[in-house]
Design a protein around this motif. Structure first.
Motif, PDB file in Angstrom:
ATOM      1  N   GLY A  25       0.800  -1.219   0.000  1.00 18.02           N
ATOM      2  CA  GLY A  25       0.000   0.000   0.000  1.00 18.02           C
ATOM      3  C   GLY A  25       0.830   1.265   0.000  1.00 18.02           C
ATOM      4  O   GLY A  25       0.371   2.324  -0.443  1.00 18.02           O
ATOM      5  N   ASP A  71      -3.409   2.724  -7.663  1.00 23.18           N
ATOM      6  CA  ASP A  71      -3.677   2.847  -6.225  1.00 23.18           C
ATOM      7  C   ASP A  71      -4.802   1.912  -5.800  1.00 23.18           C
ATOM      8  O   ASP A  71      -4.767   1.320  -4.717  1.00 23.18           O
ATOM      9  N   ALA A  72      -5.815   1.768  -6.660  1.00 25.77           N
ATOM     10  CA  ALA A  72      -6.907   0.835  -6.351  1.00 25.77           C
ATOM     11  C   ALA A  72      -6.427  -0.611  -6.429  1.00 25.77           C
ATOM     12  O   ALA A  72      -6.774  -1.440  -5.579  1.00 25.77           O
ATOM     13  N   LYS A  74      -3.482  -1.831  -5.879  1.00 25.87           N
ATOM     14  CA  LYS A  74      -2.636  -2.281  -4.763  1.00 25.87           C
ATOM     15  C   LYS A  74      -3.485  -2.641  -3.545  1.00 25.87           C
ATOM     16  O   LYS A  74      -3.143  -3.555  -2.787  1.00 25.87           O
ATOM     17  N   GLY A  75      -4.610  -1.965  -3.352  1.00 29.92           N
ATOM     18  CA  GLY A  75      -5.521  -2.353  -2.279  1.00 29.92           C
ATOM     19  C   GLY A  75      -6.162  -3.694  -2.554  1.00 29.92           C
ATOM     20  O   GLY A  75      -6.254  -4.559  -1.672  1.00 29.92           O
ATOM     21  N   ALA A 101      -3.033  -1.968   4.060  1.00 27.02           N
ATOM     22  CA  ALA A 101      -2.764  -1.372   2.753  1.00 27.02           C
ATOM     23  C   ALA A 101      -3.154   0.100   2.725  1.00 27.02           C
ATOM     24  O   ALA A 101      -2.420   0.948   2.196  1.00 27.02           O
ATOM     25  N   VAL A 102      -4.306   0.431   3.308  1.00 31.97           N
ATOM     26  CA  VAL A 102      -4.746   1.830   3.338  1.00 31.97           C
ATOM     27  C   VAL A 102      -3.835   2.656   4.239  1.00 31.97           C
ATOM     28  O   VAL A 102      -3.473   3.789   3.904  1.00 31.97           O
ATOM     29  N   HIS A 105      -0.738   3.438   2.323  1.00 30.02           N
ATOM     30  CA  HIS A 105      -0.901   4.529   1.363  1.00 30.02           C
ATOM     31  C   HIS A 105      -0.911   5.891   2.063  1.00 30.02           C
ATOM     32  O   HIS A 105      -0.324   6.850   1.574  1.00 30.02           O
ATOM     33  N   GLY A 118      -6.011   7.865   0.671  1.00 34.75           N
ATOM     34  CA  GLY A 118      -6.465   6.484   0.782  1.00 34.75           C
ATOM     35  C   GLY A 118      -7.750   6.120   0.070  1.00 34.75           C
ATOM     36  O   GLY A 118      -8.230   4.993   0.224  1.00 34.75           O
ATOM     37  N   THR A 121      -7.247   3.400  -2.876  1.00 31.50           N
ATOM     38  CA  THR A 121      -6.767   2.173  -2.246  1.00 31.50           C
ATOM     39  C   THR A 121      -7.857   1.542  -1.389  1.00 31.50           C
ATOM     40  O   THR A 121      -8.046   0.322  -1.395  1.00 31.50           O
TER      41      THR A 121
END
Length: 211
Positions: A25, A71-72, A74-75, A101-102, A105, A118, A121
């Protein structure tokens, strides 16, 4: 677990999953992409945020879209990897991975714990934890942005609904892993948007694409 969380029975892999999800994240895609594209340090542009909304202020829509997607992802990936590594403690490990993960970020170790807000993510995490919740949060986010032309309005609308949607669609008690994780992520998003909320109240929040 799919029922009530039993924190005393944490799987041995949980610390590894949490650390891995945090590091995943914490990858600052907005910063990396803008630098590679010759746009300089995104932290010196607009709000100074490393997320897609601020990347859009460079005028490079493609970079902003790529930042949003990565970014999405990786979450989502953090949750999917946790699921693969913890087949017997799925809900707990997924929830911890999503939260980590959040947090990664928002507070990346590489950037002295000064990261993004965030949103992308977090929605990616919801897609991994319970895809109907991820879909509905995405639609709420897009609807809020489209109607108001303000990114933070869409984000706040989506995340305020997320814990309730998680209870409804994951078919688990409110005090089980997924709803608690959704509530934690929502609280973190609200805290990260404190300045935005203040500007919304005063009518000074910038609109999407506004420099």
């Amino acid at each position: 677990m799919s029922g009530i969380m039993t924190w005393s029975l944490m799987p041995p892999s949980l610390p590894v999953i949490a650390l891995g999800a945090y590091l995943l994240g914490s990858i600052p895609f907005g910063l990396l992409l803008t630098a590679l594209a010759g746009q300089g340090d995104i932290r010196r542009i607009g709000s100074g945020n490393i997320g897609a909304t601020n990347v859009l202020r460079t005028g490079r829509k493609g970079l902003a879209a790529a930042t949003l997607l990565l970014d999405a992802l990786k979450g989502l990936l953090a949750v999917l990897l946790a699921e693969a590594l913890s087949p017997h403690e799925t809900a707990l490990c997924l929830s911890v991975a999503g939260c980590a993960a959040v947090v990664g970020h928002c507070f990346p170790v590489w950037l002295r714990f000064r990261g993004g807000k965030g949103v992308a993510t977090g929605i990616g995490v919801f897609w991994g934890m319970c895809w109907p919740v991820g879909l509905l949060c995405t639609l709420l986010w897009l609807a809020g942005v489209r109607l108001s032309r303000i990114s933070s309005v869409g984000a706040l609308l989506a995340f305020l609904a997320a814990p309730f949607l998680m209870v409804a669609f994951s078919l688990t008690p409110i005090m089980s892993a997924r709803p608690i994780a959704a509530a934690f992520i929502t609280l973190l998003i609200l805290l990260r948007h404190y300045g935005n909320i203040t500007r919304l109240c005063s009518g000074t929040e910038p609109r999407v694409g506004q420099r």
